[in-house]
Design a protein around this motif. Structure first.
Motif, PDB file in Angstrom:
ATOM      1  N   ALA B   1       1.093  -1.300   0.229  1.00  0.00           N
ATOM      2  CA  ALA B   1      -0.271  -0.122   0.277  1.00  0.00           C
ATOM      3  C   ALA B   1       1.287   0.532   0.123  1.00  0.00           C
ATOM      4  N   GLN B   2       0.141   1.690  -0.912  1.00  0.00           N
ATOM      5  CA  GLN B   2       1.060   3.405  -0.920  1.00  0.00           C
ATOM      6  C   GLN B   2       0.442   4.522   0.255  1.00  0.00           C
ATOM      7  N   THR B   3       2.214   5.186   0.864  1.00  0.00           N
ATOM      8  CA  THR B   3       1.313   6.236   1.709  1.00  0.00           C
ATOM      9  C   THR B   3       2.513   7.708   1.868  1.00  0.00           C
ATOM     10  N   VAL B   4       1.892   8.099   2.103  1.00  0.00           N
ATOM     11  CA  VAL B   4       2.321   9.434   1.866  1.00  0.00           C
ATOM     12  C   VAL B   4       2.630  10.142   3.532  1.00  0.00           C
ATOM     13  N   THR B   5       3.418  11.192   3.831  1.00  0.00           N
ATOM     14  CA  THR B   5       3.759  11.317   4.519  1.00  0.00           C
ATOM     15  C   THR B   5       4.140  13.050   4.796  1.00  0.00           C
ATOM     16  N   GLN B   6       3.613  14.224   5.114  1.00  0.00           N
ATOM     17  CA  GLN B   6       3.904  15.897   5.520  1.00  0.00           C
ATOM     18  C   GLN B   6       3.931  15.294   6.772  1.00  0.00           C
ATOM     19  N   SER B   7       5.959  15.916   6.659  1.00  0.00           N
ATOM     20  CA  SER B   7       6.315  16.257   8.168  1.00  0.00           C
ATOM     21  C   SER B   7       5.726  17.813   9.150  1.00  0.00           C
ATOM     22  N   GLN B   8       4.929  18.671   8.191  1.00  0.00           N
ATOM     23  CA  GLN B   8       5.288  20.149   8.956  1.00  0.00           C
ATOM     24  C   GLN B   8       4.094  19.785   8.816  1.00  0.00           C
ATOM     25  N   PRO B   9       3.518  19.769  10.114  1.00  0.00           N
ATOM     26  CA  PRO B   9       1.498  19.978  10.575  1.00  0.00           C
ATOM     27  C   PRO B   9       1.519  21.858   9.874  1.00  0.00           C
ATOM     28  N   GLU B  10       2.687  22.402  10.474  1.00  0.00           N
ATOM     29  CA  GLU B  10       1.887  24.241  10.111  1.00  0.00           C
ATOM     30  C   GLU B  10       3.101  24.535  10.359  1.00  0.00           C
ATOM     31  N   MET B  11       3.476  25.656   9.104  1.00  0.00           N
ATOM     32  CA  MET B  11       4.117  26.597   8.547  1.00  0.00           C
ATOM     33  C   MET B  11       3.772  28.158   8.207  1.00  0.00           C
ATOM     34  N   SER B  12       5.004  28.670   8.728  1.00  0.00           N
ATOM     35  CA  SER B  12       4.363  30.328   8.519  1.00  0.00           C
ATOM     36  C   SER B  12       5.624  31.109   7.520  1.00  0.00           C
ATOM     37  N   VAL B  13       5.129  31.818   6.548  1.00  0.00           N
ATOM     38  CA  VAL B  13       6.308  32.273   6.259  1.00  0.00           C
ATOM     39  C   VAL B  13       5.558  34.581   5.414  1.00  0.00           C
ATOM     40  N   GLN B  14       6.213  35.033   5.172  1.00  0.00           N
ATOM     41  CA  GLN B  14       6.430  35.921   5.447  1.00  0.00           C
ATOM     42  C   GLN B  14       6.464  36.954   3.919  1.00  0.00           C
ATOM     43  N   GLU B  15       4.895  37.298   3.818  1.00  0.00           N
ATOM     44  CA  GLU B  15       4.439  37.274   2.036  1.00  0.00           C
ATOM     45  C   GLU B  15       5.558  38.227   1.025  1.00  0.00           C
TER      46      GLU B  15
END
Lengths: 115, 114
Positions: B1-15
């Protein structure tokens, strides 16, 4: 034309009730997909139709879940004897083509809350 | 089975700055597609960019580009010149070439700050 629409947008059910969620895909789209999205998580695949044929229902979590698309357009996802763990947003998506990887267009979802 | 992992629940960046969202996946397939979707608050999910696994060239769509590393099974999204309207949840997704099913990660919530 119009995008994918879903109704109702919000549904509150008492545990044990049956619910029916409707999806109107973009006109002419061959493929239709249902996903379940729990709060704070990504969508999880439920089932896939190509026209009226249900080609994959491997994601349906139990036999309480049933989906149909009898005329190859509108689809209904039915949940019998709802449980609290069924609370989620149910997303429908459609794509124009079959047998190819085509862009999926998502509806706004139906938020189901089971009390 | 395939799995997909996104390790950053939250991020922020300046405009106007650049931000990169990470995604890794696991599969035994050789032909597949990868996607990044954007889900703004209370709005519908839309496709941002897609990549065919057989293509070595990284996909780009205006301010959005990907860094696809097939051997490492990595598929990151770079957003350049971030705009306030980029604030949303971003999902990475995998799909086999002959399957209807897509597998999604759990998402990264991106906030663009003025």
């Amino acid at each position: 034309g119009a995008g994918v629409s879903q109704s109702p947008r919000y549904k509150v059910a008492k545990r044990g009730q049956d619910v029916a969620l409707r999806c109107d895909p973009i006109s002419g789209h061959v493929s239709l997909f249902w996903y379940q999205q729990a709060l704070g998580q990504g969508p999880e695949f439920l089932t896939y139709f190509q026209n009226e044929a249900q080609l994959d229902k491997s994601g349906l979590p139990s036999d309480r879940f049933f989906a149909e698309r009898p005329e190859g357009s509108v689809s209904t996802l039915k949940i019998q004897r709802t449980q609290q763990e069924d609370s989620a947003v149910y997303l429908c998506a459609s794509s124009l083509l079959a047998g190819e990887i085509d862009t999926q267009y998502f509806g706004p979802g139906t938020r189901l809350t089971v009390l | 089975a395939q799995t997909v992992t996104q390790s950053q629940p939250e991020m922020s960046v300046q405009e106007a700055e650049t931000v990169t969202l990470s995604c890794t996946y696991d599969t035994s397939e050789s032909n597949y597609y990868l996607f990044w979707y954007k889900q703004p608050p209370s709005r519908q999910m839309i496709l941002v960019i897609r990549q065919e696994a057989y293509k070595q060239q990284n996909a780009t769509e205006n301010r959005f580009s990907v860094n696809f590393q097939k051997a490492a099974k990595s598929f990151s999204l770079k957003i350049s010149d971030s705009q306030l309207g980029d604030t949303a949840m971003y999902f990475c997704a995998f799909r086999n070439t002959n399957a209807g099913k897509s597998t999604f990660g759990d998402g990264t919530t991106l906030t663009v700050k003025p």
